[in-house]
Write a protein that holds these residues in place. Structure first.
Motif, mmCIF file in Angstrom:
data_model
loop_
_atom_site.group_PDB
_atom_site.id
_atom_site.type_symbol
_atom_site.label_atom_id
_atom_site.label_comp_id
_atom_site.label_asym_id
_atom_site.label_seq_id
_atom_site.Cartn_x
_atom_site.Cartn_y
_atom_site.Cartn_z
ATOM 1 N N TRP A 74 0.868 -1.177 0.000
ATOM 2 C CA TRP A 74 0.000 0.000 0.000
ATOM 3 C C TRP A 74 0.904 1.225 0.000
ATOM 4 C CZ3 TRP A 74 -5.470 -0.677 0.353
ATOM 5 C CH2 TRP A 74 -6.196 0.521 0.272
ATOM 6 N N ILE A 75 0.906 1.941 -1.129
ATOM 7 C CA ILE A 75 1.829 3.058 -1.335
ATOM 8 C C ILE A 75 1.134 4.378 -1.046
ATOM 9 C CG2 ILE A 75 3.244 4.269 -3.039
ATOM 10 C CD1 ILE A 75 3.580 1.599 -4.501
ATOM 11 N N THR A 76 1.737 5.200 -0.174
ATOM 12 C CA THR A 76 1.280 6.568 0.066
ATOM 13 C C THR A 76 2.453 7.523 -0.192
ATOM 14 O OG1 THR A 76 1.808 6.401 2.428
ATOM 15 C CG2 THR A 76 -0.445 5.851 1.754
ATOM 16 N N SER A 93 1.580 -6.860 -9.154
ATOM 17 C CA SER A 93 0.301 -7.335 -8.636
ATOM 18 C C SER A 93 0.168 -7.019 -7.146
ATOM 19 C CB SER A 93 0.176 -8.843 -8.851
ATOM 20 O OG SER A 93 0.131 -9.164 -10.230
ATOM 21 N N PHE A 94 -1.072 -6.833 -6.710
ATOM 22 C CA PHE A 94 -1.427 -6.590 -5.300
ATOM 23 C C PHE A 94 -0.860 -5.277 -4.769
ATOM 24 C CE2 PHE A 94 -1.128 -11.181 -6.072
ATOM 25 C CZ PHE A 94 -2.452 -11.533 -5.865
ATOM 26 N N THR A 95 -0.720 -4.293 -5.672
ATOM 27 C CA THR A 95 -0.210 -2.978 -5.296
ATOM 28 C C THR A 95 -1.332 -1.955 -5.309
ATOM 29 O OG1 THR A 95 1.998 -3.436 -6.162
ATOM 30 C CG2 THR A 95 1.377 -1.122 -5.957
ATOM 31 N N THR A 96 -1.384 -1.106 -4.288
ATOM 32 C CA THR A 96 -2.284 0.040 -4.241
ATOM 33 C C THR A 96 -1.447 1.316 -4.243
ATOM 34 O OG1 THR A 96 -3.969 -1.171 -2.993
ATOM 35 C CG2 THR A 96 -4.069 1.242 -2.923
ATOM 36 N N ILE A 97 -1.728 2.217 -5.174
ATOM 37 C CA ILE A 97 -1.112 3.547 -5.192
ATOM 38 C C ILE A 97 -2.171 4.538 -4.735
ATOM 39 C CG2 ILE A 97 0.016 5.299 -6.603
ATOM 40 C CD1 ILE A 97 1.021 3.097 -8.431
#
Length: 354
Positions: A74-76, A93-97
């Motif tokens: 989970w990228i912030t 895969s399975f990455t949130t930006i």
């Protein structure tokens, strides 16, 4: 403030910064819920450095979090940033930006690519002035350097991707298109985005000969198209699109078009035709397919400034056939203006609410 179903799932929570994972339970449409992107094994990653190295990314950069780290990420972002990518960013895969709370621009060179990946969220990012790229070496989505061929100047391009949610982004003024969903990509939801200032907006389906795209299923909901969009909102090849509760603020050539006998259910959208020029919403490329294979249906849409929609005659309106977790209520078109008022990347206050 009246919110649509997706936003109402998380935005009323004033503590959303402490509960960012809640977002993953809010998606609707063919992407389903993004529960594979959260859990006890989730890695939190914060971007602190706006620089970019396409083959040897430094820790703290966006590419390191999106391409090098594998697993649920989970990228912030630490602060407002302007990121100029040297080569396209291939997302694992399975990455949130997640750009909520800051203003993040990815602009003025290469942009985003989802290549043979799944379970990805792109949320609240400003992506614009993307440029075509020559072939070269780049960090792949598996954390290994690969050779990537030349790419067009798209803001976001999906290639053989599945379960992708693109929500609340602002996209404009790119060299080719704003969003391409190609080469067997499917189970995609495109929601709450603001598409503007663009010739070719959204392409669904690789080319007329790529028959694998017959399995493509896309949901396009709560988006704002315009001003100054020309065509492809979307353009569909082979597959199926459910286009619902979107606001179309003019077009030049057409709003929704396609080829190779695609299927479309246009439901409770507001089409505001330009004051001068083409009033027709749809466009059909007539080639090897006969007209009776087209399935373009308009249900409960509203039309202003003389807009009109050429529907397929006869037959039943195709249903999206959503599962329970994919389904959502399409609201009356009278609410579309308010439900799309917050489209695009957020201007979140530091204090609390988005």
């Amino acid at each position: 403030m009246k919110m649509n179903m997706i936003d109402n799932c998380w935005r009323p929570n004033l503590e959303w910064r402490r509960h960012r994972q809640q977002l993953a339970t809010c998606s609707v449409g063919y992407v389903g819920k993004m529960k594979n992107n959260i859990g006890n094994d989730l890695i939190y990653y914060k971007v602190t450095d706006p620089s970019d190295d396409p083959t040897n990314p430094k820790p703290g950069t966006l590419r390191y979090g999106a391409s090098v780290i594998q697993g649920k990420v989970w990228i912030t972002f630490q602060k407002d940033m302007n990121i100029r990518l040297i080569k396209p960013l291939l997302i694992s895969s399975f990455t949130t930006i997640d750009g909520r709370g800051v203003k993040v621009h990815i602009a003025n060179n290469a942009c985003l690519m989802i290549f043979k990946a799944t379970n990805i969220i792109i949320h609240s990012i400003r992506i614009h002035h993307c440029k075509a790229q020559a072939a070269g070496m780049v960090m792949g989505p598996n954390g290994k350097v690969i050779h990537l061929g030349p790419v067009d100047g798209d803001a976001i391009r999906l290639i053989t991707a599945s379960k992708i949610w693109i929500d609340h982004n602002t996209l404009y003024e790119c060299e080719d298109g704003l969003l391409d969903v190609t080469r067997g990509s499917t189970n995609v939801t495109i929601s709450n985005n603001w598409f503007r200032e663009q010739d070719k907006v959204m392409l669904l389906g690789h080319d007329d000969g790529y028959v694998r795209d017959k399995n493509m299923k896309i949901t396009v909901v709560y988006n704002h198209f315009g001003p100054n969009c020309n065509q492809r909102m979307p353009r569909i090849r082979h597959g199926y699109a459910h286009v619902a509760n979107n606001l179309y603020f003019g077009w030049m050539q057409y709003a929704i078009g396609g080829s190779m006998g695609p299927s479309l259910k246009s439901e409770a959208n507001l089409f505001i035709a330009p004051k001068v020029g083409n009033k027709e919403v749809t466009w059909r490329k007539i080639g090897n397919t006969s007209g009776d294979k087209w399935k373009f249906y308009s249900v409960r849409d509203a039309f202003e400034n003389g807009a009109n929609f050429a529907v397929t005659k006869g037959g039943l309106v195709p249903k999206p056939n959503y599962s329970k977790e994919q389904g959502f209520k399409v609201v009356d078109v009278k609410s579309v203006r308010s439900l799309t008022r917050s489209s695009g990347a957020f201007q979140c206050s530091r204090a609390s609410i988005c």
